[in-house]
Write an enzyme that holds these catalytic residues in place. Structure first.
Site, PDB file in Angstrom:
ATOM      1  N   LYS A   1       1.220   0.215   2.532  1.00 40.34           N
ATOM      2  CA  LYS A   1       2.193  -0.575   1.792  1.00 40.34           C
ATOM      3  C   LYS A   1       3.545   0.131   1.787  1.00 40.34           C
ATOM      4  O   LYS A   1       3.629   1.331   1.539  1.00 40.34           O
ATOM      5  CB  LYS A   1       1.699  -0.787   0.353  1.00 40.34           C
ATOM      6  CG  LYS A   1       2.440  -1.859  -0.406  1.00 40.34           C
ATOM      7  CD  LYS A   1       1.732  -2.151  -1.711  1.00 40.34           C
ATOM      8  CE  LYS A   1       2.407  -3.298  -2.457  1.00 40.34           C
ATOM      9  NZ  LYS A   1       1.708  -3.619  -3.720  1.00 40.34           N
TER      10      LYS A   1
ATOM     11  N   HIS B   1     -10.595  -5.797  -2.440  1.00 42.23           N
ATOM     12  CA  HIS B   1      -9.870  -4.993  -3.425  1.00 42.23           C
ATOM     13  C   HIS B   1     -10.801  -4.450  -4.502  1.00 42.23           C
ATOM     14  O   HIS B   1     -10.500  -3.423  -5.127  1.00 42.23           O
ATOM     15  CB  HIS B   1      -8.734  -5.806  -4.047  1.00 42.23           C
ATOM     16  CG  HIS B   1      -7.436  -5.068  -4.092  1.00 42.23           C
ATOM     17  ND1 HIS B   1      -6.743  -4.683  -2.975  1.00 42.23           N
ATOM     18  CD2 HIS B   1      -6.709  -4.613  -5.143  1.00 42.23           C
ATOM     19  CE1 HIS B   1      -5.645  -4.043  -3.330  1.00 42.23           C
ATOM     20  NE2 HIS B   1      -5.604  -3.975  -4.641  1.00 42.23           N
TER      21      HIS B   1
END
Length: 325
Positions: free
Chosen positions: A187, A257
């Site tokens: 990210k 996740h």
């Protein structure tokens, strides 16, 4: 927002678009979400006259960003509002860096507060028995893709990778000897190194025995006879693999996740330092990592047990009898 609605005539035509610069800094997963946010902001700020590309972001002022926040708050959940506001701040920051705004204009425009989130944390952490059931089911299956599925589970649960990071891995990013995984597409385009050890490392090395040594993506499709096609898995394919594995193992549905939440919770439960865990999962702030902790009452009870009270049991004394006098 009259000023914003008429800015197309006075925009800096030759200046780089701050929205494009901001999006270029993000990883693929974040870029998709923030592109949607920026398009919405551009439409709202210009009464649908501008897109993210044509919007003169440098003309946004405090009154405009406050109106945008109010409109978001009226129509979206707090977490979505805060994500959109983060995108807005990011674009304005690039406008300042590109010298399209003065420092005073920038700081006034970004002075917009997040909305307080008062919801239960999303997702869950898998129990040890659930994780064991998933791998037992993989081992018991006859299908050749069981090896690949077990390796994917091992990396998600044993290294806490995001789904986008997992599918972006190449064979060259993994060291079979040390278990090191180089995350090149994290990210915010931040690179990091994580490690898988023990059984997780064995699972991935077993997968390499089936996959072979051809350069390309680390995880690839496998057909029913064991033929491997060296092409990158889609992120959606990983989600489908986990749903299939949950169903076959009799485990409640979980997401990629949730594997990341399980990883963080497991490390913290074992006494790992929060800042070290933050670095492993690639979070910018330890507060973000703390939000992934799903240990609940078990962790709080364990913390309470750290307190030691030096209580001493009284020695036995002769029993006192009440006198009848």
């Amino acid at each position: 927002m009259h000023q914003v609605e008429t800015v197309r005539d006075i925009a800096h035509q030759d200046a780089p678009n701050p929205a494009a610069v901001y999006l270029a800094r993000l990883g693929p997963g974040s870029r998709r979400a923030m592109t949607h946010a920026i398009e919405w902001l551009a439409r709202e700020a210009s009464a649908a006259r501008c897109t993210a590309e044509t919007m003169p972001w440098h003309l946004l002022r405090y009154q405009h960003t406050q109106v945008l926040r109010a409109r978001l708050k009226a129509g979206y959940a707090p977490a979505t509002v805060n994500r959109f506001l983060a995108a807005l701040r990011g674009v304005l920051k690039e406008a300042r860096r590109l010298e399209l705004m003065t420092a005073e204009q920038y700081y006034q425009a970004v002075d917009v507060e997040n909305v307080e989130v008062r919801t239960l944390p999303a997702g869950r952490a898998l129990e040890d028995a659930e994780v064991a059931a998933l791998f037992r089911r993989c081992a018991a299956e006859r299908k050749p893709w069981r090896v690949k599925d077990a390796a994917i589970l091992a990396v998600l649960l044993g290294a806490g990778l995001r789904r986008s990071e997992l599918v972006a891995l190449d064979l060259a990013d993994y060291s079979p000897g040390s278990g090191a995984l180089r995350i090149r597409h994290g990210k915010g385009n931040v690179e990091r190194v994580v490690w898988i050890t023990g059984d997780a490392q064995r699972a991935v090395n077993d997968w390499l025995g089936l996959r072979g040594s051809a350069q390309g993506p680390l995880f690839c499709p496998v057909d029913h006879v064991g033929r491997v096609t060296v092409r990158r898995l889609a992120a959606k394919a990983v989600y489908r693999i986990l749903q299939r594995r949950a169903y076959k193992a009799g485990v409640a549905r979980f997401s990629p996740h949730d594997c990341r939440r399980t990883y963080v919770s497991t490390l913290l439960d074992a006494g790992a330092d929060l800042v070290a865990v933050q670095g492993l999962v690639g979070h910018a702030m330890p507060q973000t990592t703390a939000r992934y902790d799903r240990r609940g009452d078990r962790a709080r009870k364990k913390a309470a047990e750290l307190v030691r009270i030096p209580y001493v049991t009284p020695e036995a004394t002769p029993r006192q009898h009440a006198s009848g006098d």
